[in-house]
Scaffold this motif. Structure first.
Motif, PDB file in Angstrom:
ATOM      1  N   PRO A  72      -4.496  12.366   1.084  1.00 24.91           N
ATOM      2  CA  PRO A  72      -4.297  11.276   0.025  1.00 24.91           C
ATOM      3  C   PRO A  72      -4.942  11.658  -1.492  1.00 24.91           C
ATOM      4  N   MET A  73      -4.391  10.879  -2.422  1.00 31.39           N
ATOM      5  CA  MET A  73      -4.988  11.277  -3.867  1.00 31.39           C
ATOM      6  C   MET A  73      -4.753  10.171  -4.703  1.00 31.39           C
ATOM      7  N   ALA A  74      -5.550   9.724  -5.400  1.00 39.92           N
ATOM      8  CA  ALA A  74      -5.521   8.549  -6.408  1.00 39.92           C
ATOM      9  C   ALA A  74      -4.576   9.007  -7.566  1.00 39.92           C
TER      10      ALA A  74
ATOM     11  N   LYS B 282      -4.462   5.152  -2.601  1.00 36.95           N
ATOM     12  CA  LYS B 282      -4.298   6.424  -2.561  1.00 36.95           C
ATOM     13  C   LYS B 282      -3.103   6.824  -1.831  1.00 36.95           C
ATOM     14  N   ALA B 283      -2.564   7.937  -1.938  1.00 40.91           N
ATOM     15  CA  ALA B 283      -1.102   8.385  -1.250  1.00 40.91           C
ATOM     16  C   ALA B 283      -0.917   9.720  -1.226  1.00 40.91           C
ATOM     17  N   THR B 284      -0.276  10.382  -0.399  1.00 41.31           N
ATOM     18  CA  THR B 284       0.174  11.740  -0.492  1.00 41.31           C
ATOM     19  C   THR B 284       1.261  12.221  -1.529  1.00 41.31           C
ATOM     20  N   TYR B 285       1.435  13.308  -1.973  1.00 39.35           N
ATOM     21  CA  TYR B 285       2.501  13.519  -2.895  1.00 39.35           C
ATOM     22  C   TYR B 285       3.291  14.742  -2.650  1.00 39.35           C
ATOM     23  N   ALA B 286       4.526  14.671  -2.996  1.00 41.26           N
ATOM     24  CA  ALA B 286       5.406  15.769  -3.256  1.00 41.26           C
ATOM     25  C   ALA B 286       6.042  15.884  -4.674  1.00 41.26           C
TER      26      ALA B 286
ATOM     27  N   GLY C  66       4.420   3.647 -10.203  1.00 42.12           N
ATOM     28  CA  GLY C  66       3.500   3.549  -8.986  1.00 42.12           C
ATOM     29  C   GLY C  66       2.506   2.258  -9.211  1.00 42.12           C
ATOM     30  N   ASN C  67       1.729   2.569  -8.295  1.00 40.20           N
ATOM     31  CA  ASN C  67       0.513   1.704  -7.891  1.00 40.20           C
ATOM     32  C   ASN C  67      -0.653   2.242  -8.656  1.00 40.20           C
TER      33      ASN C  67
ATOM     34  N   ASP D 237       0.864  -1.105   0.135  1.00 40.24           N
ATOM     35  CA  ASP D 237      -0.169  -0.043  -0.117  1.00 40.24           C
ATOM     36  C   ASP D 237       0.824   1.219   0.093  1.00 40.24           C
ATOM     37  N   VAL D 238       0.572   1.995  -0.968  1.00 42.28           N
ATOM     38  CA  VAL D 238       1.639   3.264  -1.116  1.00 42.28           C
ATOM     39  C   VAL D 238       1.294   4.157  -0.086  1.00 42.28           C
ATOM     40  N   ARG D 239       2.175   5.043   0.615  1.00 40.20           N
ATOM     41  CA  ARG D 239       1.883   5.960   1.502  1.00 40.20           C
ATOM     42  C   ARG D 239       2.203   7.211   0.914  1.00 40.20           C
ATOM     43  N   HIS D 240       3.341   7.428   0.158  1.00 40.44           N
ATOM     44  CA  HIS D 240       3.945   8.711  -0.345  1.00 40.44           C
ATOM     45  C   HIS D 240       4.591   8.448  -1.626  1.00 40.44           C
ATOM     46  N   TYR D 241       4.364   9.452  -2.432  1.00 34.21           N
ATOM     47  CA  TYR D 241       5.274   9.654  -3.698  1.00 34.21           C
ATOM     48  C   TYR D 241       5.908  10.778  -3.629  1.00 34.21           C
TER      49      TYR D 241
END
Length: 464
Positions: free
Chosen positions: A217-219, A177-181, A170-171, A49-53
């Motif tokens: 979180p974002m798809a 869903k995950a957060t992004y930077a 990515g997934n 499960d992705v947490r962050h990109y």
């Protein structure tokens, strides 16, 4: 000491353990390649499960190449010996898991990574991919373009339903869903836009670097990049929140006119109206991006900052895409079969806008949609194929479902549903069954006729 009769078996087992490197603990297995979505079965991946990109991209509009690094923080949902990432095109230069080189194998849009050590279930791990190349533009089954779209002065990235895999690994399924930077480096003189808040922007040695943060979180299909000579504007709005919400808008100079400028200036007002109806705005930033005609063939609800081609930038479409921030972005579909929940709510937001601002009752919009035969091609919750998930029934008949709920439960309960649904599933995923259960719980009654006739029924009823 084992008995003589068991000795050969014990020796054989010892040999197997020695060859496999297993010392008696739980042995990891590869994560699944694909999540068996009913319309895109190979999309997404299992086992984590992705947490962050954390994405860092440098783009050269002249060559159309990107040089990029993706750092993906994830939690293992099983004991992992290997796992997959979705990536279309592009060349992987190197891969590492927790700082140690990982073996990479590629088959089409699937990257399989085998870390140097197996990953235990529940462990949080970081994967780093360095990659380069000219990102692809995808033509979907319905003929629309997505992915990385080169423009006259830059590029635009949109990802519904699969295009995000063209510019970062990515997934890429909406259920993860995950957060992004996002850090973007482009030639000086161009703007580099993405989702969320602009954290910093600096220019040096002929290049501008912008750093964006999307902490909610974002798809992945809602992630965007817009690079070009945009003119930007800022504002503030409460939108049901206790703090001022930053609103950043951007428009291509060739798309500017008095009408588009006036409409962009209304973004805070529309958000405030939507917050009254749908509950507090769910994100820490808002805005819109308007591009020139021809760069994009449709508007899209990219999270916090939807994108529009100038010909499609009008009040109903702006209302529609901003409403998606509640319905589709904050509450995202569990599978692509649930897309009517996105589009039905956003279309009904247009009807509510017409009711409040244009003296057009929602019943009139409902009857107009009822009369349109295109809305009766199939049930909105069951499109016949991947090429149909953006067809008329998903929008118009999806909105009709909501209007029939409103008629049956009354305005007070209906507006409780409008606000409560995105509150209950904020930053999560939901299915059609979740929605049915939620509505019947709030209304304290079954709505079988609504579901049987309007949501799942074949054919058009005799009357509205």
């Amino acid at each position: 000491m084992p008995s003589r009769s068991l000795a050969p078996l014990v020796l054989a087992l010892g040999l197997v353990l020695a060859l496999t490197g297993c010392s008696g603990g739980v042995e990891g297995t590869p994560g699944a390649a694909g999540l068996r979505d009913p319309y895109f079965p190979k999309l997404g991946n299992g086992g984590y499960d992705v947490r962050h990109y954390a994405l860092s991209l440098a783009y050269d509009p002249k060559t159309r190449r990107i040089d990029a690094t993706a750092e993906i923080t994830a939690a293992a949902t099983q004991n992992l010996s290997a796992f997959n990432l979705d990536l279309a095109g592009l060349t992987v230069r190197s891969a590492a898991v927790d700082g140690k080189p990982a073996a990479v194998n590629r088959a089409g849009d699937e990257l399989t990574l085998r870390p140097s050590e197996e990953i235990d279930k529940g462990a949080v791990f970081r994967t780093t991919i360095s990659y380069t190349g000219v990102p692809e533009t995808i033509t979907d089954a319905d003929g629309s373009k997505e992915g990385w779209l080169p423009t006259a002065d830059g590029a635009l990235a949109v990802g519904q339903p699969t295009g995000s895999m063209t510019w970062f690994p990515g997934n890429h399924h909406p259920s993860d869903k995950a957060t992004y930077a996002v850090t973007l480096t482009v030639p000086a003189g161009l703007k580099a836009l993405s989702n969320g808040r602009l954290m910093s922007e600096r220019t040096a040695n002929g290049r501008t670097t912008a750093v964006w943060s999307a902490p909610e979180p974002m798809a992945s299909y809602l992630a965007t990049v817009a690079i070009g000579g945009y003119k930007t504007g800022t504002a503030k709005v409460r939108a049901g929140t206790s703090a001022d919400l930053p609103v950043l808008t951007a428009i291509d100079p060739s798309a500017r006119d008095a009408e588009s400028d006036a409409l962009l200036a209304r973004v805070p007002e529309i958000l405030d109206w939507q917050a009254e109806n749908f509950g507090p705005y769910p994100f820490s930033a808002a805005g819109a991006i308007v591009d020139r005609a021809g760069d994009l063939g449709y508007a899209l609800e990219t999270q916090t900052r939807p994108v529009f081609p100038r010909p499609a930038f009008d009040a109903p479409t702006l209302v529609h895409e901003l409403a998606h921030q509640w319905y589709g972005d904050s509450v995202s579909p569990k599978t692509w079969r649930d897309m009517w929940l996105n589009e039905g709510f956003a279309t009904y937001a247009e009807w509510l806008y017409a009711e409040d601002f244009e003296d057009t009752p929602a019943q009139e919009s409902f009857e107009e949609a009822f009369a349109d035969d295109a809305n009766w091609a199939f049930p909105p919750a069951d499109p016949p194929g991947a090429e149909n998930i953006s067809d008329a029934p998903v929008y118009g008949r999806g909105a009709m479902v909501l209007h029939k709920i409103r008629q049956q439960v009354g305005d007070d309960t209906f507006y409780e549903i409008l606000r409560g649904w995105p509150a209950k599933y904020r930053y999560r995923n939901a299915t059609t069954d979740d929605f049915i259960a939620y509505v019947e719980d709030v209304a304290d009654e079954d709505l079988d006729e609504v579901w049987d006739v309007w949501l799942y029924g074949d054919g058009k009823p005799d009357r509205p």
